[in-house]
Design an enzyme around this catalytic site. Sequence first.
Site, short mmCIF file in Angstrom:
data_model
loop_
_atom_site.label_atom_id
_atom_site.label_comp_id
_atom_site.label_asym_id
_atom_site.label_seq_id
_atom_site.Cartn_x
_atom_site.Cartn_y
_atom_site.Cartn_z
N CYS A 205 4.73 6.75 5.10
CA CYS A 205 3.58 7.14 5.93
C CYS A 205 2.39 6.25 5.57
O CYS A 205 2.37 5.66 4.48
CB CYS A 205 3.26 8.61 5.71
SG CYS A 205 2.98 9.02 3.98
N THR A 232 6.95 2.18 -1.08
CA THR A 232 6.74 0.82 -0.58
C THR A 232 5.62 0.82 0.45
O THR A 232 5.45 -0.15 1.17
CB THR A 232 8.02 0.25 0.08
OG1 THR A 232 8.41 1.16 1.12
CG2 THR A 232 9.15 0.07 -0.91
N SER A 233 4.85 1.93 0.53
CA SER A 233 3.86 2.04 1.60
C SER A 233 2.47 1.58 1.13
O SER A 233 2.10 0.42 1.34
CB SER A 233 3.83 3.46 2.13
OG SER A 233 3.03 3.50 3.28
N ARG A 234 1.73 2.46 0.51
CA ARG A 234 0.43 2.09 -0.07
C ARG A 234 0.29 2.81 -1.40
O ARG A 234 0.67 3.98 -1.54
CB ARG A 234 -0.73 2.48 0.86
CG ARG A 234 -0.91 1.54 2.03
CD ARG A 234 -1.42 0.15 1.63
NE ARG A 234 -1.59 -0.75 2.76
CZ ARG A 234 -0.68 -1.60 3.22
NH1 ARG A 234 0.50 -1.69 2.63
NH2 ARG A 234 -0.95 -2.39 4.24
N ASP A 258 6.50 -0.58 -5.02
CA ASP A 258 6.17 -1.94 -4.56
C ASP A 258 4.67 -2.07 -4.36
O ASP A 258 4.17 -3.14 -4.05
CB ASP A 258 6.90 -2.23 -3.23
CG ASP A 258 6.72 -3.68 -2.79
OD1 ASP A 258 6.88 -4.58 -3.64
OD2 ASP A 258 6.39 -3.91 -1.61
N GLU A 263 -3.82 -2.21 -7.16
CA GLU A 263 -3.10 -3.50 -7.11
C GLU A 263 -3.99 -4.68 -6.75
O GLU A 263 -3.67 -5.82 -7.09
CB GLU A 263 -1.94 -3.43 -6.12
CG GLU A 263 -2.37 -3.34 -4.64
CD GLU A 263 -1.18 -3.38 -3.69
OE1 GLU A 263 -0.21 -2.64 -3.90
OE2 GLU A 263 -1.25 -4.15 -2.71
N HIS A 295 4.21 -5.88 -4.37
CA HIS A 295 3.96 -5.84 -2.92
C HIS A 295 4.73 -6.95 -2.21
O HIS A 295 4.15 -7.77 -1.49
CB HIS A 295 2.46 -5.94 -2.63
CG HIS A 295 2.09 -5.28 -1.32
ND1 HIS A 295 0.95 -4.53 -1.19
CD2 HIS A 295 2.71 -5.23 -0.12
CE1 HIS A 295 0.87 -4.07 0.05
NE2 HIS A 295 1.93 -4.48 0.72
P1 NAD Z 1 4.17 3.25 11.53
O1 NAD Z 1 2.80 3.46 12.05
O2 NAD Z 1 5.21 2.72 12.45
O3 NAD Z 1 4.74 4.62 10.93
C1 NAD Z 1 3.99 5.48 10.14
C2 NAD Z 1 4.52 6.88 10.40
O4 NAD Z 1 3.87 7.78 9.49
C3 NAD Z 1 4.23 7.40 11.81
O5 NAD Z 1 5.42 7.87 12.40
C4 NAD Z 1 3.22 8.51 11.60
O6 NAD Z 1 3.35 9.57 12.55
C5 NAD Z 1 3.58 8.97 10.20
N1 NAD Z 1 2.52 9.71 9.54
C6 NAD Z 1 1.18 9.60 9.67
N2 NAD Z 1 0.56 10.49 8.89
C7 NAD Z 1 1.55 11.18 8.25
C8 NAD Z 1 1.54 12.24 7.33
N3 NAD Z 1 0.40 12.78 6.91
N4 NAD Z 1 2.73 12.69 6.87
C9 NAD Z 1 3.90 12.16 7.31
N5 NAD Z 1 3.96 11.15 8.20
C10 NAD Z 1 2.80 10.69 8.66
O7 NAD Z 1 4.00 2.33 10.26
P2 NAD Z 1 5.12 1.41 9.57
O8 NAD Z 1 5.13 0.07 10.21
O9 NAD Z 1 6.39 2.17 9.49
O10 NAD Z 1 4.46 1.22 8.12
C11 NAD Z 1 4.35 2.30 7.22
C12 NAD Z 1 3.48 1.88 6.07
O11 NAD Z 1 4.18 0.88 5.31
C13 NAD Z 1 2.18 1.17 6.50
O12 NAD Z 1 1.15 2.08 6.73
C14 NAD Z 1 1.89 0.27 5.33
O13 NAD Z 1 0.99 0.96 4.48
C15 NAD Z 1 3.23 0.10 4.62
N6 NAD Z 1 3.70 -1.29 4.59
C16 NAD Z 1 4.08 -1.83 3.40
C17 NAD Z 1 4.54 -3.14 3.32
C18 NAD Z 1 5.01 -3.77 2.02
O14 NAD Z 1 5.15 -5.00 1.95
N7 NAD Z 1 5.29 -3.00 0.99
C19 NAD Z 1 4.59 -3.90 4.50
C20 NAD Z 1 4.22 -3.31 5.71
C21 NAD Z 1 3.76 -2.01 5.75
#
Ligand code: NAD
Length: 329
Positions: A205, A232-234, A258, A263, A295
């Site tokens: 998320c 791997t998100s934030r 990640d 960071e 990351h």
């Molecule tokens: P996305 O917008 O397609 O999906 C995010 C999902 O989270 C959505 O379906 C949304 O409804 C849901 N969401 C929002 N608030 C929520 C909550 N409180 N509880 C549960 N679900 C909730 O985004 P994505 O492209 O799948 O990316 C997800 C995250 O991955 C990004 O926000 C980014 O922080 C992270 N990311 C990390 C890397 C990396 O290199 N590690 C690279 C790209 C993105």
Amino acid sequence: MKVAVFSCKPYDKRTLTTFANDKQLSMSYFESRLSMETISLVKGFDAVSCFVNDDINAEVIQCLKQQGVKTIALRCAGFNNVDLDAAQKQGIKVFHVPDYSPTSVAEHAVALIMTLNRKTHRAYHRVKEGNFALEGLMGFNLEGKTVGCIGTGRIGAAFCRIMKGFGCRVLCYDLFPSQELIDQGCQYIALDEIYQKSDIISLHCPLNPSTHHLINKHSLEKMKDGVMIINTSRGALVHAQEAIDALYSGKIGYLGLDVYEQENKIFFEDMSSHIIQDSVFQLMLTFPNVVVTGHQGYFTIEALNHIAETTIDNLLHHQNDKNNSRQLT
Ligand code: NAD
């Protein structure tokens, strides 16, 4: 259009140069991040391109406006590092790259799971030193295990599909359930049930006020003993100190990160000759059941090419004033 590219590593420059070629864009590349310390570099540019750890706060945005910058083209999906309200007020257009390669991040989450489970990070060093003993390297079969996915957008959905392929039971939580995932055999349940039932929990998320420190001592209390947590998100989705407490107690059995809340002071740089001034991070690295990567979830050739191509397209769309679904303000 003159574009100042910040947080630009040689690999970014290579791909951006390829896609910017013959596109009437004049690109200047800077290794430094965009912040108040580096704001003087934007003088004379029409647009800036930034990455995950550039600090694009209201003060920076005001200065961008004063310097005549009209566009911020993010080379990432997440935009929690940009004050979108401030950009909107100043009339600066912000673009991002929402779907450059969900597979790359999803596959990296799986790499962390596989490493932690089968302990290849430890086996690699043992074998190098001629130690072929197996004690301490025991893993478990993924088939039949319960995996909780929090956030089933682009990356989360790709992650769920891979885990279904392993024969896992996949439980999901999202504000907007995906019928496609339900049709593929995933089950949406309440967040507390995800905590209670999952052997592995993977975070996909975005970071926002409702998800800040989602993994904390209260949510951890509800989880199975020895749970595996993958982020791997934030970074700020996990309360790092409370995760460390849970590692000491055995509540967390495996932790794969990640991303890390602080960071921006360390990642993407070679810190091997520096003393890292972050005792929480340093402590985290001492656990044998913690794997941290810097990351790199997005870091595949397919993703970098897509990021470069989309960023150039975002800049050109603005120049031609067309509608663009990747526009945030
Ligand atoms: P996305 O917008 O397609 O999906 C995010 C999902 O989270 C959505 O379906 C949304 O409804 C849901 N969401 C929002 N608030 C929520 C909550 N409180 N509880 C549960 N679900 C909730 O985004 P994505 O492209 O799948 O990316 C997800 C995250 O991955 C990004 O926000 C980014 O922080 C992270 N990311 C990390 C890397 C990396 O290199 N590690 C690279 C790209 C993105």
